[in-house]
Motif scaffolding. Structure first.
Motif, PDB file in Angstrom:
ATOM      1  N   VAL A  88      37.391-124.254 -53.569  1.00 42.48           N
ATOM      2  CA  VAL A  88      37.717-123.018 -52.841  1.00 42.48           C
ATOM      3  C   VAL A  88      39.222-122.790 -52.816  1.00 42.48           C
ATOM      4  CG1 VAL A  88      37.769-121.977 -50.539  1.00 42.48           C
ATOM      5  CG2 VAL A  88      35.664-122.986 -51.408  1.00 42.48           C
ATOM      6  N   TYR A  89      39.984-123.819 -52.479  1.00 45.66           N
ATOM      7  CA  TYR A  89      41.427-123.664 -52.340  1.00 45.66           C
ATOM      8  C   TYR A  89      42.135-123.633 -53.684  1.00 45.66           C
ATOM      9  CZ  TYR A  89      40.417-124.334 -47.486  1.00 45.66           C
ATOM     10  OH  TYR A  89      39.907-124.179 -46.224  1.00 45.66           O
ATOM     11  N   ALA A  90      41.454-124.085 -54.733  1.00 46.60           N
ATOM     12  CA  ALA A  90      42.054-124.017 -56.069  1.00 46.60           C
ATOM     13  C   ALA A  90      42.037-122.594 -56.619  1.00 46.60           C
ATOM     14  CB  ALA A  90      41.315-124.960 -57.023  1.00 46.60           C
ATOM     15  N   CYS A  91      41.134-121.746 -56.109  1.00 43.05           N
ATOM     16  CA  CYS A  91      40.952-120.394 -56.659  1.00 43.05           C
ATOM     17  C   CYS A  91      42.243-119.598 -56.715  1.00 43.05           C
ATOM     18  CB  CYS A  91      39.920-119.617 -55.839  1.00 43.05           C
ATOM     19  SG  CYS A  91      38.229-120.017 -56.245  1.00 43.05           S
ATOM     20  N   GLU A  92      42.987-119.600 -55.593  1.00 39.22           N
ATOM     21  CA  GLU A  92      44.170-118.756 -55.522  1.00 39.22           C
ATOM     22  C   GLU A  92      45.319-119.274 -56.379  1.00 39.22           C
ATOM     23  OE1 GLU A  92      45.360-117.706 -51.621  1.00 39.22           O
ATOM     24  OE2 GLU A  92      43.392-116.942 -51.036  1.00 39.22           O
ATOM     25  N   HIS A  93      45.147-120.410 -57.008  1.00 39.64           N
ATOM     26  CA  HIS A  93      46.197-120.981 -57.848  1.00 39.64           C
ATOM     27  C   HIS A  93      45.769-121.017 -59.314  1.00 39.64           C
ATOM     28  CE1 HIS A  93      48.430-122.187 -54.244  1.00 39.64           C
ATOM     29  NE2 HIS A  93      47.249-122.498 -53.738  1.00 39.64           N
ATOM     30  N   LEU A  94      44.725-120.284 -59.650  1.00 36.64           N
ATOM     31  CA  LEU A  94      44.250-120.183 -61.030  1.00 36.64           C
ATOM     32  C   LEU A  94      44.350-118.739 -61.493  1.00 36.64           C
ATOM     33  CD1 LEU A  94      41.045-122.398 -60.749  1.00 36.64           C
ATOM     34  CD2 LEU A  94      43.163-123.004 -61.936  1.00 36.64           C
ATOM     35  N   HIS A  95      44.618-118.541 -62.791  1.00 36.10           N
ATOM     36  CA  HIS A  95      44.751-117.186 -63.329  1.00 36.10           C
ATOM     37  C   HIS A  95      43.410-116.472 -63.362  1.00 36.10           C
ATOM     38  CE1 HIS A  95      46.059-113.778 -65.569  1.00 36.10           C
ATOM     39  NE2 HIS A  95      45.402-114.124 -66.675  1.00 36.10           N
ATOM     40  N   LYS A  96      42.396-117.120 -63.886  1.00 35.22           N
ATOM     41  CA  LYS A  96      41.038-116.569 -63.916  1.00 35.22           C
ATOM     42  C   LYS A  96      40.098-117.591 -63.287  1.00 35.22           C
ATOM     43  CE  LYS A  96      41.668-113.645 -67.993  1.00 35.22           C
ATOM     44  NZ  LYS A  96      41.184-113.298 -69.353  1.00 35.22           N
ATOM     45  N   PRO A  97      40.120-117.658 -61.942  1.00 30.35           N
ATOM     46  CA  PRO A  97      39.421-118.758 -61.258  1.00 30.35           C
ATOM     47  C   PRO A  97      37.929-118.830 -61.552  1.00 30.35           C
ATOM     48  CG  PRO A  97      40.057-117.024 -59.714  1.00 30.35           C
ATOM     49  CD  PRO A  97      40.753-116.728 -60.991  1.00 30.35           C
ATOM     50  N   GLN A  98      37.242-117.712 -61.571  1.00 28.45           N
ATOM     51  CA  GLN A  98      35.791-117.758 -61.781  1.00 28.45           C
ATOM     52  C   GLN A  98      35.456-118.337 -63.148  1.00 28.45           C
ATOM     53  OE1 GLN A  98      33.776-114.416 -60.288  1.00 28.45           O
ATOM     54  NE2 GLN A  98      31.762-115.272 -60.644  1.00 28.45           N
ATOM     55  N   GLU A  99      36.195-117.908 -64.174  1.00 29.40           N
ATOM     56  CA  GLU A  99      35.923-118.410 -65.522  1.00 29.40           C
ATOM     57  C   GLU A  99      36.257-119.897 -65.635  1.00 29.40           C
ATOM     58  OE1 GLU A  99      37.852-116.046 -68.449  1.00 29.40           O
ATOM     59  OE2 GLU A  99      37.215-114.138 -67.552  1.00 29.40           O
ATOM     60  N   VAL A 100      37.403-120.277 -65.075  1.00 30.59           N
ATOM     61  CA  VAL A 100      37.846-121.674 -65.209  1.00 30.59           C
ATOM     62  C   VAL A 100      36.897-122.619 -64.469  1.00 30.59           C
ATOM     63  CG1 VAL A 100      39.708-123.300 -64.674  1.00 30.59           C
ATOM     64  CG2 VAL A 100      40.254-121.006 -65.524  1.00 30.59           C
ATOM     65  N   ILE A 101      36.546-122.269 -63.208  1.00 29.88           N
ATOM     66  CA  ILE A 101      35.673-123.151 -62.425  1.00 29.88           C
ATOM     67  C   ILE A 101      34.270-123.179 -63.011  1.00 29.88           C
ATOM     68  CG2 ILE A 101      34.631-123.506 -60.149  1.00 29.88           C
ATOM     69  CD1 ILE A 101      37.168-122.369 -58.920  1.00 29.88           C
ATOM     70  N   ALA A 102      33.783-122.033 -63.480  1.00 27.26           N
ATOM     71  CA  ALA A 102      32.448-121.996 -64.089  1.00 27.26           C
ATOM     72  C   ALA A 102      32.384-122.895 -65.316  1.00 27.26           C
ATOM     73  CB  ALA A 102      32.086-120.563 -64.458  1.00 27.26           C
ATOM     74  N   LYS A 103      33.444-122.897 -66.108  1.00 27.69           N
ATOM     75  CA  LYS A 103      33.452-123.725 -67.315  1.00 27.69           C
ATOM     76  C   LYS A 103      33.462-125.214 -66.965  1.00 27.69           C
ATOM     77  CE  LYS A 103      35.963-124.354 -71.666  1.00 27.69           C
ATOM     78  NZ  LYS A 103      37.115-123.904 -72.495  1.00 27.69           N
ATOM     79  N   ALA A 104      34.179-125.580 -65.889  1.00 19.63           N
ATOM     80  CA  ALA A 104      34.308-126.995 -65.537  1.00 19.63           C
ATOM     81  C   ALA A 104      33.164-127.501 -64.668  1.00 19.63           C
ATOM     82  CB  ALA A 104      35.644-127.231 -64.833  1.00 19.63           C
ATOM     83  N   PHE A 105      32.615-126.624 -63.785  1.00 17.10           N
ATOM     84  CA  PHE A 105      31.623-127.099 -62.818  1.00 17.10           C
ATOM     85  C   PHE A 105      30.331-126.281 -62.792  1.00 17.10           C
ATOM     86  CE2 PHE A 105      35.726-128.548 -61.312  1.00 17.10           C
ATOM     87  CZ  PHE A 105      35.487-129.851 -60.909  1.00 17.10           C
ATOM     88  N   GLY A 106      30.303-125.161 -63.497  1.00 19.79           N
ATOM     89  CA  GLY A 106      29.091-124.349 -63.511  1.00 19.79           C
ATOM     90  C   GLY A 106      29.226-123.081 -62.684  1.00 19.79           C
ATOM     91  N   ASP A 107      28.355-122.116 -62.945  1.00 17.77           N
ATOM     92  CA  ASP A 107      28.418-120.803 -62.292  1.00 17.77           C
ATOM     93  C   ASP A 107      28.203-120.887 -60.779  1.00 17.77           C
ATOM     94  OD1 ASP A 107      28.894-119.561 -64.690  1.00 17.77           O
ATOM     95  OD2 ASP A 107      26.780-119.119 -65.079  1.00 17.77           O
ATOM     96  N   ASN A 108      27.337-121.812 -60.335  1.00 19.49           N
ATOM     97  CA  ASN A 108      27.025-121.906 -58.911  1.00 19.49           C
ATOM     98  C   ASN A 108      28.254-122.292 -58.101  1.00 19.49           C
ATOM     99  OD1 ASN A 108      25.526-122.089 -56.521  1.00 19.49           O
ATOM    100  ND2 ASN A 108      23.735-122.773 -57.651  1.00 19.49           N
ATOM    101  N   PHE A 109      28.989-123.294 -58.578  1.00 17.22           N
ATOM    102  CA  PHE A 109      30.220-123.696 -57.905  1.00 17.22           C
ATOM    103  C   PHE A 109      31.244-122.566 -57.938  1.00 17.22           C
ATOM    104  CE2 PHE A 109      28.719-128.085 -58.295  1.00 17.22           C
ATOM    105  CZ  PHE A 109      29.167-128.628 -57.104  1.00 17.22           C
ATOM    106  N   ALA A 110      31.340-121.867 -59.064  1.00 18.40           N
ATOM    107  CA  ALA A 110      32.322-120.791 -59.207  1.00 18.40           C
ATOM    108  C   ALA A 110      32.019-119.655 -58.247  1.00 18.40           C
ATOM    109  CB  ALA A 110      32.332-120.280 -60.647  1.00 18.40           C
ATOM    110  N   ALA A 111      30.742-119.275 -58.141  1.00 16.94           N
ATOM    111  CA  ALA A 111      30.360-118.177 -57.243  1.00 16.94           C
ATOM    112  C   ALA A 111      30.668-118.536 -55.793  1.00 16.94           C
ATOM    113  CB  ALA A 111      28.883-117.855 -57.408  1.00 16.94           C
TER     114      ALA A 111
END
Length: 747
Positions: A88-111
């Motif tokens: 959650v707190y990493a989101c605001e420090h990523l350029h494209k947080p949804q894409e990056v988190i989805a790639k590393a942990f899956g869509d559920n974590f990203a959403a």
């Protein structure tokens, strides 16, 4: 009812003596896919992003995430849920947080990370609003209060995903702990949100440990003096109180077991906030808060509850007015227990609660007891069945809906199903009806923004203007510098607008546009008439007033709609002009008949009898003060002394004035004179008839009527024949008393 992001899992049976799994934890146990080393991976992923960053509270973000994960672990949260606290707190420090988190942990974590981040932004914006409101005028303070209420609504909208709720509850508790440990002043609004938003929600979800600690910490900051005062009072009596409570506890447990009741007796912790609420709610001094000393007795079944109560009352002195039977009559939330207050040998009061284990777990763990115990029968505890994972969902939903009812006082499902909550680019919350579009959103923010709306982005992605919005989306509209709405927006089949407010504003824009065109058309017609008559210097507002209109635009509107003819304007601009006087022309004379007036009932003083005529502009009648004006070829024109036309003629040819007076005798007394009466009234059926009846009743002959109605107002002119204008005053008073008549006067 919309679905929750919760698992279809069955809560395992409890081992004897084990604490029931909290329902909100059980409902989210498998909502995130378990991944190998998820917690370790998530922390490693977030550490380089967060280690040197701080929240707006001043707390290190990585330390905050560590603490949130620990809180979740303490209430039984899964490892996946703990991992989410870092993402959650990493989101605001990523350029494209949804894409990056989805790639590393899956869509559920990203959403989950994105949804929770939106709530973080909402709360941050609300705090900024409150800070600005501290030294701001009342209007901004009201806006801040409204924003606080919207935080509640937004949290409710997001609470369909219980994972978001859990993360925010744990985060808020950690923020309060940080301020308490660092001994720094709490940010404006944090304590208020904790007491009035998060603690009530934790209470409804049965996360009691978070609720109690959050309330005490928030109260410590919101009212520090009161908190310290109560804490000091508790501490002053702590040692002796604990000793006496322990003696009483041991005696009760021993005696009850000796009487064949398998009872467990324990002390009950007291929370400062709950003590203050009771003191204020019942207007009590601290010394009269009986449950500062409190014990709880847990027995096997309901009959033993009453048996234990009987034993307690027989061995201690009960305070009868402090007894409550919530077993026979449970509270509305299903709470059951026996409450009594007794005095020991030294006269000290102690509150004692008596309940079964099922009742106790319901009181302590909220809806968890619905499926953890089944003593209440086939329908489950408090009327809620609890046969599996489906009941987990229903029980949690019921608590969310009840929480919403507590906040709004309105039917709960209506709010959840009828409205959505979206965000502006700066995280302000906008409430809209279900199915609302970006155009609805634009009009909700500002009317001008709606009129100029030409495109929209949802969470950064361009979409058509008819796209239905969803909870939590960030909406940004693109606008033209000027212009207005499209008529297509009013077509319901095209789906541009859902909200009544937006449709009303669009219609108002087109109505205003049509009105502007109508006024322009009327103005053009009036100005052309003034040019033809050579009266361009006349003030338009004065002209409108003389014609009975409130403003020039009102006159132009009526002319533009063809509701008002130009003829009355022409008549106003062309008053009756007397014939030019020729000094050389002979006067027309009538033979005199003694000193009596002629057929006109007038005497021309100082000369032989002249031909006379009544001026049509002012229509004099006895006993009006009158003056004669010698005309060319038409004798003497008789005017009222206050006639405005006469004043203009005198200014040019004052030498033409001649003295006249009303005659006496039979001929004069039988003569009648036409006079004009102007009436302004609210237009209604039968108005003309009622006024005419007054004149008829008073034997005044009506020889002419002119009427017109403009916007519900009737403008009427009656020409009546009178022998004596003095008597007319009485008749005008009678007309003025008729229903709807606003003014009546002689012209």
């Amino acid at each position: 009812m919309k679905s929750l992001y919760i698992a279809d899992s069955v809560v395992p049976a409890l081992a004897p003596g084990a604490k029931p799994v909290l329902p909100v934890v059980a409902a989210t146990a498998h909502s995130l896919p378990e991944q190998a080393n998820a917690l370790t991976r998530a922390r490693a992923f977030a550490e380089p992003l967060l280690a040197c960053e701080t929240l707006d509270t001043g707390e290190n973000i990585l330390a905050h995430a560590d603490a949130v994960a620990a809180i979740l672990r303490g209430i039984g949260g899964s490892e996946a849920m703990q991992a989410a606290s870092y993402l959650v707190y990493a989101c605001e420090h990523l350029h494209k947080p949804q894409e990056v988190i989805a790639k590393a942990f899956g869509d559920n974590f990203a959403a989950l990370a994105m949804e929770t981040t939106k709530l973080v932004r909402v709360q941050r914006h609300a705090r900024q609003m409150r800070t600005a409101a501290d030294a701001a005028p009342l209007a901004l303070a009201q806006t801040s209060a409204m924003q606080t209420e919207n935080v509640r609504k937004m949290l409710l909208a997001f609470s369909r995903d219980l994972r978001v709720v859990m993360l925010r509850l744990a985060s808020r508790l950690q923020t309060l702990r940080f301020y308490a440990n660092s001994k720094t002043p709490l940010q404006a609004g944090l304590a208020d949100e904790a007491l009035h938003v998060f603690a009530p929600l934790a209470n409804r979800l049965g996360i009691w440990e978070l609720k109690w600690e959050m309330e005490d910490l928030a109260f410590r900051f919101s009212e520090p003096d009161t908190y310290k005062h109560i804490a000091r009072l508790l501490d002053e009596t702590r040692v002796e109180r604990e000793r006496s409570v322990e003696r009483m506890r041991a005696q009760l447990e021993s005696d009850l077991n000796a009487n064949h009741m398998a009872a467990k007796v324990s002390g009950r912790p007291k929370h400062i906030y709950s003590i203050v609420k009771k003191m204020r709610g019942k207007s009590l001094d601290f010394e009269r808060v009986y449950d500062v000393r409190a014990l709880r007795i847990v027995v096997a079944n309901v009959p033993e509850c009453y048996a234990a109560l009987s034993w307690v009352h027989s061995h201690f002195n009960p305070i009868s007015e402090e007894f409550d039977d919530y077993i026979a009559k449970p509270k509305v939330n299903g709470y059951q227990s026996l409450h009594t207050v007794v005095r020991d040998a030294s006269g000290q009061p102690t509150e004692i609660q008596i309940r079964t284990q099922a009742m106790h777990d319901h009181a302590e763990n909220g809806v968890a007891a619905h499926w953890a115990y089944k003593e209440a029968g086939a329908k489950g505890y408090a009327g809620v069945s609890a046969s599996g994972a489906y009941d987990n969902k229903i029980a949690v939903l019921r608590q969310l809906l009840a929480w919403q009812r507590d906040l709004s006082g309105s039917p709960s499902q209506a709010l959840m199903d009828d409205y959505i909550y979206v965000l502006t680019p700066d995280a302000a919350i906008i409430e809209l009806p279900q199915g609302a579009t970006p155009v609805d959103f634009a009009y909700s923010v500002h009317t001008s923004l709606g009129h100029r709306c030409r495109g929209a982005r949802l969470d950064g992605v361009m979409v058509p203007l008819q796209t239905p919005l969803k909870n939590g989306q960030t909406v940004e509209v693109t606008t033209a510098k000027e212009g207005g709405p499209s008529r297509d927006w009013l077509n319901p089949e095209l789906g541009y607008l859902v909200s009544h407010r937006a449709r009303t504003k669009v219609r108002a824009w087109f109505n205003a546009l049509a009105l502007t065109e109508t006024i322009a058309k009327g103005r053009e017609a009036v100005e052309k008439l003034l040019q033809r008559e050579g009266k361009t210097a006349i003030k338009l507002e004065d002209l409108a007033t003389q014609l009975g209109f409130a403003s020039a635009d009102a006159l132009f509107e009526s002319v533009g709609k063809d509701e008002f003819s130009l003829r009355p304007i022409e008549q106003l601009l062309r008053p009756h002009e007397p014939a030019q006087f020729d000094a050389q022309a002979p006067l027309l004379r009538k033979p005199r008949s003694g000193d009596q007036a002629g057929k006109s009932g007038l005497l021309v003083v100082g000369v032989d009898s002249l031909m006379t005529q009544m001026a049509k502009c002012c229509k004099p009648a006895p006993p009006d003060a009158i003056v004669g004006f010698v005309t060319r070829g038409k004798g003497v024109s008789v005017h009222r002394a206050d006639c405005s036309n006469l004043a203009e003629m005198v200014a040019k040819n004052g030498e033409r004035l001649i003295e006249v007076e009303w005659g006496l005798g039979q001929a004069a007394s039988s003569h009648v004179y036409p006079v004009d009466v102007a009436v302004q009234a609210h237009d209604r059926t039968g108005l003309l008839r009622d006024i005419s009846e007054v004149f008829t009743k008073e034997k005044m002959n009506v020889i002419g009527v002119q009427t017109q109605s403009i916007k519900g107002t009737a403008w009427m002119t009656f020409t009546v024949e009178v022998a004596d204008a003095g008597r007319l005053h009485k008749v005008l008073g009678m007309v003025a008393e008729l229903t709807g008549v606003r003014s009546v006067r002689r012209k």
